[in-house]
Scaffold this motif. Structure first.
Motif, mmCIF file in Angstrom:
data_model
loop_
_atom_site.group_PDB
_atom_site.id
_atom_site.type_symbol
_atom_site.label_atom_id
_atom_site.label_comp_id
_atom_site.label_asym_id
_atom_site.label_seq_id
_atom_site.Cartn_x
_atom_site.Cartn_y
_atom_site.Cartn_z
ATOM 1 N N ALA A 1 -34.933 -24.824 -19.327
ATOM 2 C CA ALA A 1 -34.390 -23.790 -20.208
ATOM 3 C C ALA A 1 -34.225 -22.470 -19.468
ATOM 4 N N LEU A 2 -35.130 -22.172 -18.554
ATOM 5 C CA LEU A 2 -35.033 -20.943 -17.776
ATOM 6 C C LEU A 2 -33.805 -20.946 -16.872
ATOM 7 N N LYS A 3 -33.502 -22.090 -16.295
ATOM 8 C CA LYS A 3 -32.363 -22.183 -15.379
ATOM 9 C C LYS A 3 -31.018 -22.084 -16.084
ATOM 10 N N LEU A 4 -31.006 -22.133 -17.413
ATOM 11 C CA LEU A 4 -29.744 -21.988 -18.145
ATOM 12 C C LEU A 4 -29.228 -20.554 -18.127
ATOM 13 N N SER A 5 -30.098 -19.595 -17.838
ATOM 14 C CA SER A 5 -29.693 -18.184 -17.853
ATOM 15 C C SER A 5 -28.638 -17.924 -16.792
ATOM 16 N N LYS A 6 -27.598 -17.212 -17.189
ATOM 17 C CA LYS A 6 -26.564 -16.818 -16.250
ATOM 18 C C LYS A 6 -27.077 -15.671 -15.379
ATOM 19 N N THR A 7 -26.470 -15.499 -14.227
ATOM 20 C CA THR A 7 -26.823 -14.412 -13.320
ATOM 21 C C THR A 7 -25.714 -13.367 -13.302
ATOM 22 N N TYR A 8 -26.008 -12.242 -12.665
ATOM 23 C CA TYR A 8 -24.996 -11.192 -12.520
ATOM 24 C C TYR A 8 -23.786 -11.704 -11.747
ATOM 25 N N GLY A 9 -24.033 -12.536 -10.757
ATOM 26 C CA GLY A 9 -22.923 -13.129 -10.013
ATOM 27 C C GLY A 9 -22.058 -14.012 -10.883
ATOM 28 N N ASP A 10 -22.689 -14.763 -11.811
ATOM 29 C CA ASP A 10 -21.928 -15.649 -12.703
ATOM 30 C C ASP A 10 -20.986 -14.850 -13.613
ATOM 31 N N VAL A 11 -21.518 -13.786 -14.220
ATOM 32 C CA VAL A 11 -20.695 -13.047 -15.191
ATOM 33 C C VAL A 11 -19.630 -12.202 -14.493
ATOM 34 N N THR A 12 -19.911 -11.687 -13.312
ATOM 35 C CA THR A 12 -18.872 -10.924 -12.606
ATOM 36 C C THR A 12 -17.754 -11.840 -12.121
ATOM 37 N N GLU A 13 -18.115 -13.039 -11.754
ATOM 38 C CA GLU A 13 -17.081 -13.983 -11.336
ATOM 39 C C GLU A 13 -16.198 -14.365 -12.522
ATOM 40 N N ALA A 14 -16.808 -14.543 -13.700
ATOM 41 C CA ALA A 14 -16.035 -14.894 -14.892
ATOM 42 C C ALA A 14 -15.237 -13.710 -15.422
ATOM 43 N N THR A 15 -15.735 -12.494 -15.225
ATOM 44 C CA THR A 15 -15.081 -11.309 -15.778
ATOM 45 C C THR A 15 -14.063 -10.698 -14.818
ATOM 46 N N TYR A 16 -14.461 -10.551 -13.547
ATOM 47 C CA TYR A 16 -13.605 -9.880 -12.570
ATOM 48 C C TYR A 16 -12.879 -10.837 -11.641
ATOM 49 N N GLY A 17 -13.293 -12.097 -11.642
ATOM 50 C CA GLY A 17 -12.724 -13.028 -10.682
ATOM 51 C C GLY A 17 -13.317 -12.872 -9.298
ATOM 52 N N GLU A 18 -14.396 -12.105 -9.192
ATOM 53 C CA GLU A 18 -15.062 -11.870 -7.910
ATOM 54 C C GLU A 18 -16.563 -11.897 -8.134
ATOM 55 N N ARG A 19 -17.262 -12.653 -7.329
ATOM 56 C CA ARG A 19 -18.708 -12.795 -7.489
ATOM 57 C C ARG A 19 -19.411 -11.650 -6.760
ATOM 58 N N LEU A 20 -20.114 -10.818 -7.515
ATOM 59 C CA LEU A 20 -20.832 -9.684 -6.944
ATOM 60 C C LEU A 20 -22.328 -9.977 -6.906
ATOM 61 N N THR A 21 -23.017 -9.261 -6.040
ATOM 62 C CA THR A 21 -24.454 -9.428 -5.909
ATOM 63 C C THR A 21 -25.186 -8.380 -6.738
ATOM 64 N N VAL A 22 -26.476 -8.613 -6.939
ATOM 65 C CA VAL A 22 -27.286 -7.670 -7.720
ATOM 66 C C VAL A 22 -27.315 -6.303 -7.048
ATOM 67 N N ALA A 23 -27.233 -6.266 -5.723
ATOM 68 C CA ALA A 23 -27.247 -4.994 -5.008
ATOM 69 C C ALA A 23 -26.027 -4.133 -5.331
ATOM 70 N N GLN A 24 -24.962 -4.738 -5.859
ATOM 71 C CA GLN A 24 -23.737 -3.997 -6.184
ATOM 72 C C GLN A 24 -23.686 -3.535 -7.635
ATOM 73 N N MET A 25 -24.753 -3.743 -8.372
ATOM 74 C CA MET A 25 -24.773 -3.378 -9.790
ATOM 75 C C MET A 25 -24.651 -1.871 -10.000
ATOM 76 N N GLU A 26 -25.194 -1.081 -9.074
ATOM 77 C CA GLU A 26 -25.183 0.370 -9.248
ATOM 78 C C GLU A 26 -23.765 0.921 -9.343
ATOM 79 N N ASN A 27 -22.838 0.312 -8.637
ATOM 80 C CA ASN A 27 -21.462 0.812 -8.598
ATOM 81 C C ASN A 27 -20.523 0.070 -9.550
ATOM 82 N N ASP A 28 -21.074 -0.784 -10.390
ATOM 83 C CA ASP A 28 -20.241 -1.576 -11.297
ATOM 84 C C ASP A 28 -19.999 -0.780 -12.582
ATOM 85 N N GLU A 29 -18.755 -0.421 -12.828
ATOM 86 C CA GLU A 29 -18.398 0.339 -14.032
ATOM 87 C C GLU A 29 -17.616 -0.516 -15.021
ATOM 88 N N GLY A 30 -17.591 -1.821 -14.801
ATOM 89 C CA GLY A 30 -16.876 -2.714 -15.706
ATOM 90 C C GLY A 30 -17.737 -3.126 -16.886
#
Length: 328
Positions: free
Chosen positions: A114-143
């Protein structure tokens, strides 16, 4: 009222229409009456379906049958699907939280799944922006990737923390490892974002948890994964929590919370030269002037008492001997 009606939204809308019905006249009154009748039918059907689902999850909570783990595992699939998400929530909060399920040998494996079902920041950025971003890039994400993550509830951290906060779960030998795994997974998935802050505070406040021998280790992990949880804040119960954690690989001791860094000490000023002897002024280059002769160290204060100068005596002539005179 078109298509499928959500059971929560449909019930709230139906209540609103019933409150408005006595205040409406004319053609609008007939229209509202028709809407109420349609919603009552759909909400009633949804209520029956919800009751059937509740009965199914209650049976699964009994953890009976050889196929129980497999039946539960079939419900833990693709949290991005709304239908699956509703079932996953019930599995985490109802089925896996029951004492019978916790006593089952497959319980830790199901919690991990059940824990592994959680999506990651990379998963949602890939689905939203078409580009997989890392957690280190969250500070500059304005989407709006994280808004999508929160609105659709694409994580299980909070549901599982509620399950792990039960006394039966805390008594399970696998409990500390599961809490540590959850904290690590949350930090890697979405960094410092506050998904599960209230639930982790509730877990760390359970008396059985505070008395656990590994409680200090869990506090460290929870503080790293949920830094903005209220229990770690200015008025939090664990703000000044002190612990001593021995490293399993070394004999070092870690104090928590860590001491604030000490301010850098200013450099000590240079020592002044010793005053026991005067420093000579540096000679100028190219100067041919002889150094001045030193005068008397102390001038006489009373001229009358000044020492008299004695003239130097002339050297005495050598006397000739009498014999030398006679010879001459």
């Amino acid at each position: 009222t078109r298509g499928k009606v959500d059971k929560k939204i449909g019930a709230a809308t139906l209540e609103m229409l019933r409150l408005a019905q006595p205040r409406v006249d004319g053609p609008a009154a007939a229209e509202i009456a028709a809407l109420i009748a349609e919603l009552e039918q759909k909400v009633g059907a949804s209520a029956k379906a919800a009751a059937a689902d509740a009965n199914r999850f209650a049976k699964l909570a009994q953890a009976k049958g050889a196929s129980w783990a497999g039946d539960v595992g079939k419900l833990l699939v693709d949290i991005g699907n709304e239908k699956n998400r509703a079932a996953i929530e019930q599995v985490c909060k109802v089925v896996l939280a029951s004492p019978a399920a916790i006593a089952h040998k497959q319980w830790p494996a199901l919690v991990t799944k059940a824990l592994k079902l959680s999506k990651t920041y990379g998963d949602v950025t890939e689905a939203t922006y078409g580009e997989r971003l890392t957690v280190a890039q969250m500070e500059n994400d304005e989407g709006g990737a994280m808004d999508y993550y929160a609105d659709d509830h694409l994580y299980t951290f909070d549901w599982l923390l509620l399950t792990l906060a039960t006394p039966a779960a805390i008594a399970n030998p696998a409990w500390p490892g599961l809490v540590l795994a959850l904290c690590e997974a949350k930090a890697k998935a979405v960094g410092y974002y506050s998904f599960g802050d209230d639930e982790v505070c509730a877990l760390l406040a359970v008396p059985e948890a505070t008395q656990h021998p590994r409680f200090g280790e869990l506090v460290l992990a929870a503080r790293a994964a949920f830094p903005f949880a209220s229990c770690f804040g200015a008025n939090g119960a664990l703000r000044d929590y002190q612990m001593r954690l021995k490293s399993p690989r070394a004999s070092t001791v870690v104090n928590w919370p860590p001491e604030p860094p000490r301010p850098a000490q200013p450099a000590a000023p240079e020592k002044a030269p010793a005053k026991n002897r005067p420093r000579k002024a540096p000679e100028k280059k190219g100067s041919t002037k002889a150094p001045a002769k030193k005068g008397p160290t102390k001038a006489p204060t009373n001229p009358a008492r000044a020492p008299k100068r004695v003239p130097a005596k002339k050297p005495a002539k050598a006397k000739r001997s009498a014999r030398a005179a006679k010879r001459r």
